[in-house]
Structures are given as structure tokens and as C-alpha cells.
Design a protein around this motif. Structure first.
Motif, PDB file in Angstrom:
ATOM      1  N   ALA A  16       0.840  -1.196   0.000  1.00  0.00           N
ATOM      2  CA  ALA A  16       0.000   0.000   0.000  1.00  0.00           C
ATOM      3  C   ALA A  16       0.874   1.244   0.000  1.00  0.00           C
ATOM      4  O   ALA A  16       1.977   1.245   0.534  1.00  0.00           O
ATOM      5  N   ALA A  17       0.358   2.305  -0.580  1.00  0.00           N
ATOM      6  CA  ALA A  17       1.050   3.594  -0.551  1.00  0.00           C
ATOM      7  C   ALA A  17       1.271   4.012   0.900  1.00  0.00           C
ATOM      8  O   ALA A  17       0.480   3.683   1.785  1.00  0.00           O
ATOM      9  N   ILE A  18       2.333   4.774   1.127  1.00  0.00           N
ATOM     10  CA  ILE A  18       2.682   5.151   2.497  1.00  0.00           C
ATOM     11  C   ILE A  18       1.577   5.971   3.162  1.00  0.00           C
ATOM     12  O   ILE A  18       1.349   5.855   4.367  1.00  0.00           O
ATOM     13  N   ALA A  19       0.837   6.776   2.411  1.00  0.00           N
ATOM     14  CA  ALA A  19      -0.228   7.589   3.003  1.00  0.00           C
ATOM     15  C   ALA A  19      -1.304   6.721   3.649  1.00  0.00           C
ATOM     16  O   ALA A  19      -1.901   7.105   4.661  1.00  0.00           O
ATOM     17  N   ILE A  20      -1.551   5.561   3.109  1.00  0.00           N
ATOM     18  CA  ILE A  20      -2.558   4.645   3.661  1.00  0.00           C
ATOM     19  C   ILE A  20      -2.069   4.029   4.963  1.00  0.00           C
ATOM     20  O   ILE A  20      -2.855   3.635   5.811  1.00  0.00           O
ATOM     21  N   ARG A  21      -0.749   3.996   5.142  1.00  0.00           N
ATOM     22  CA  ARG A  21      -0.163   3.396   6.345  1.00  0.00           C
ATOM     23  C   ARG A  21      -0.010   4.376   7.504  1.00  0.00           C
ATOM     24  O   ARG A  21       0.420   4.005   8.584  1.00  0.00           O
ATOM     25  N   THR A  48     -12.152   7.284   7.541  1.00  0.00           N
ATOM     26  CA  THR A  48     -12.441   6.097   6.726  1.00  0.00           C
ATOM     27  C   THR A  48     -12.284   6.324   5.236  1.00  0.00           C
ATOM     28  O   THR A  48     -12.408   5.387   4.454  1.00  0.00           O
ATOM     29  N   THR A  49     -12.012   7.561   4.833  1.00  0.00           N
ATOM     30  CA  THR A  49     -11.997   7.905   3.412  1.00  0.00           C
ATOM     31  C   THR A  49     -10.838   8.849   3.117  1.00  0.00           C
ATOM     32  O   THR A  49     -10.454   9.657   3.957  1.00  0.00           O
ATOM     33  N   PHE A  50     -10.297   8.743   1.902  1.00  0.00           N
ATOM     34  CA  PHE A  50      -9.268   9.657   1.409  1.00  0.00           C
ATOM     35  C   PHE A  50      -9.794  10.375   0.173  1.00  0.00           C
ATOM     36  O   PHE A  50     -10.486   9.763  -0.649  1.00  0.00           O
ATOM     37  N   ILE A  51      -9.445  11.638   0.028  1.00  0.00           N
ATOM     38  CA  ILE A  51      -9.584  12.313  -1.261  1.00  0.00           C
ATOM     39  C   ILE A  51      -8.276  13.043  -1.541  1.00  0.00           C
ATOM     40  O   ILE A  51      -7.538  13.385  -0.620  1.00  0.00           O
ATOM     41  N   VAL A  59     -14.645  15.874   9.289  1.00  0.00           N
ATOM     42  CA  VAL A  59     -13.483  16.167  10.125  1.00  0.00           C
ATOM     43  C   VAL A  59     -12.367  15.205   9.731  1.00  0.00           C
ATOM     44  O   VAL A  59     -12.602  14.008   9.557  1.00  0.00           O
ATOM     45  N   GLY A  60     -11.155  15.739   9.607  1.00  0.00           N
ATOM     46  CA  GLY A  60     -10.050  14.861   9.245  1.00  0.00           C
ATOM     47  C   GLY A  60      -8.712  15.565   9.285  1.00  0.00           C
ATOM     48  O   GLY A  60      -8.569  16.649   9.854  1.00  0.00           O
ATOM     49  N   HIS A  61      -7.731  14.934   8.655  1.00  0.00           N
ATOM     50  CA  HIS A  61      -6.347  15.409   8.645  1.00  0.00           C
ATOM     51  C   HIS A  61      -5.827  15.416   7.211  1.00  0.00           C
ATOM     52  O   HIS A  61      -6.120  14.511   6.431  1.00  0.00           O
ATOM     53  N   PHE A  62      -5.009  16.422   6.899  1.00  0.00           N
ATOM     54  CA  PHE A  62      -4.317  16.455   5.617  1.00  0.00           C
ATOM     55  C   PHE A  62      -2.982  15.731   5.785  1.00  0.00           C
ATOM     56  O   PHE A  62      -2.233  16.009   6.724  1.00  0.00           O
ATOM     57  N   VAL A  63      -2.704  14.803   4.884  1.00  0.00           N
ATOM     58  CA  VAL A  63      -1.456  14.031   4.899  1.00  0.00           C
ATOM     59  C   VAL A  63      -0.697  14.392   3.630  1.00  0.00           C
ATOM     60  O   VAL A  63      -1.189  14.194   2.520  1.00  0.00           O
ATOM     61  N   PHE A 121      -6.628  14.234   1.921  1.00  0.00           N
ATOM     62  CA  PHE A 121      -7.431  14.537   3.095  1.00  0.00           C
ATOM     63  C   PHE A 121      -8.070  13.237   3.550  1.00  0.00           C
ATOM     64  O   PHE A 121      -8.793  12.587   2.807  1.00  0.00           O
ATOM     65  N   ARG A 122      -7.721  12.826   4.763  1.00  0.00           N
ATOM     66  CA  ARG A 122      -8.291  11.604   5.345  1.00  0.00           C
ATOM     67  C   ARG A 122      -9.345  12.008   6.357  1.00  0.00           C
ATOM     68  O   ARG A 122      -9.060  12.757   7.296  1.00  0.00           O
TER      69      ARG A 122
END
Length: 185
Positions: free
Chosen positions: A100-105, A111-114, A151-155, A177-178
Motif C-alpha cells: 500500500a502507498a505510504i499515506a494509507i499506512r 475512513t476515506t481519502f480524497i 473532520v479529518g487530517h491532511f497528509v 485529506f483523510r
């Protein structure tokens, strides 16, 4: 009698699992880099031209071998195809599932990425015959943000692409954005 080697096995679909955790756990990943991942195949004229045909791009750098060789050293890969060169095959005989890409780890709630932003630079052309390797690094994780989506975090990650001689041919800064969508539990 059936030849066992000829029996088809239905592969399992690839499913990447998000890492879940806290913001503090995610911050510990800032500066962490992935192991180098090398493309299974070299950059090829067939893929360059298939992409250019799909988007109706007549740039001679993609089609005219003489022109491209004189100007770039070979048929040049379209910039929009950068991520495609290292997209792992979904299945290989006897192969391991792709990483998996590092961002997923990055362990976070959500629960979602954009994709929020992407910026690529190409210090050297990527040409037919190059075999690319990528190293991904977590650059930053934002504190929790409230957006219209939830609500989430930018990676933010930085991918560095090198060719077979070690020269950097591209960098790709990506911000995802997760989050958990509004109304989702």
C-alpha cells in the motif's frame, strides 16, 4: 486428466487496509520513507502511445522516434502518466500482493481519502527504456480540520522517482485529506 498447472485460480481482489490510530501516532511517521519500489517493466513506446491516443495528444515527443530522440533521448513519457509507471500489477504468478502507498499506512482516524493537491516536477525527461524506482516519504500531517466533507487530517507525501542510473527524474508532492464523511458513523 487435467494438468494442475493449467488450472486457473481466481485471484483475491486487492484490498488495502487503512492504518488507524491517533494524531500523535501519525506525527511519528513524519520523515519516514518507504522502501524503494521499482517498476516491473520499463517505460515503453506502447504505453506512451496508448496514453497519448487515449487523450488525443499529437505531441511528436510521444509519436516521432527521430524527433523525440533528437530532443529528449527517446520517446518521452507524458507527465500525466507518472504515477502509472509504478502502479503495481494487481496479480503476478507467484507474486506477493502489492504494498500500500505510504499515506494509507499513516495511522489516523478517518475512513476515506480524497486527493486535495498534487504538484509534480520533472528535472529530467522520462524516456522509453527507463526503469523507474520510487521512494515515498511522509512530509506532514495536519492537526484535525473541519471541512464541508467532514473532520479529518491532511497528509502530505513526497514521492521521488529515479531511473536506473540513480538520477532523479521526477518528484511528486501529494496532499490527501483523510476523513470520515459527515453523517457516517
Amino acid at each position: 486428466m487435467t494438468d494442475p498447472a493449467a488450472v486457473s485460480v481466481v485471484p483475491k481482489p486487492i484490498a488495502y487496509r487503512l492504518a488507524f490510530g491517533t494524531y500523535d501516532e501519525a506525527l511519528r511517521m513524519v520523515g519516514v520513507a518507504s522502501e524503494p519500489r521499482t517498476a516491473g517493466t520499463v517505460v515503453s513506446a506502447a504505453r506512451i502511445q496508448m496514453f497519448a491516443a487515449t487523450v488525443h495528444d499529437a505531441n511528436p515527443s510521444y509519436w516521432d522516434t527521430d524527433f523525440a530522440t533528437q530532443n529528449w533521448g527517446g520517446l518521452v513519457a507524458p507527465p500525466a502518466l507518472l504515477m502509472g509507471w509504478l502502479t503495481p500489477l494487481p496479480w503476478q504468478p507467484g507474486g506477493q500482493p502489492p504494498a500500500a502507498a505510504i499515506a494509507i499506512r499513516v495511522p489516523l482516524p478517518g475512513t476515506t481519502f480524497i486527493n486535495a493537491a498534487n504538484e509534480a516536477e520533472f528535472p529530467l525527461p522520462i524516456v522509453e527504456g527507463d526503469r523507474l524506482t520510487v521512494v515515498e516519504e511522509v512530509v506532514s500531517v495536519s492537526p484535525e480540520k473541519q471541512t464541508k466533507l467532514g473532520v479529518g487530517h491532511f497528509v502530505e507525501t513526497m514521492d521521488t522517482f529515479t531511473r536506473q542510473d540513480g538520477a532523479v527524474v521526477a518528484t511528486n508532492r501529494n496532499t490527501l485529506f483523510r476523513f470520515t464523511p459527515l453523517g457516517a458513523s
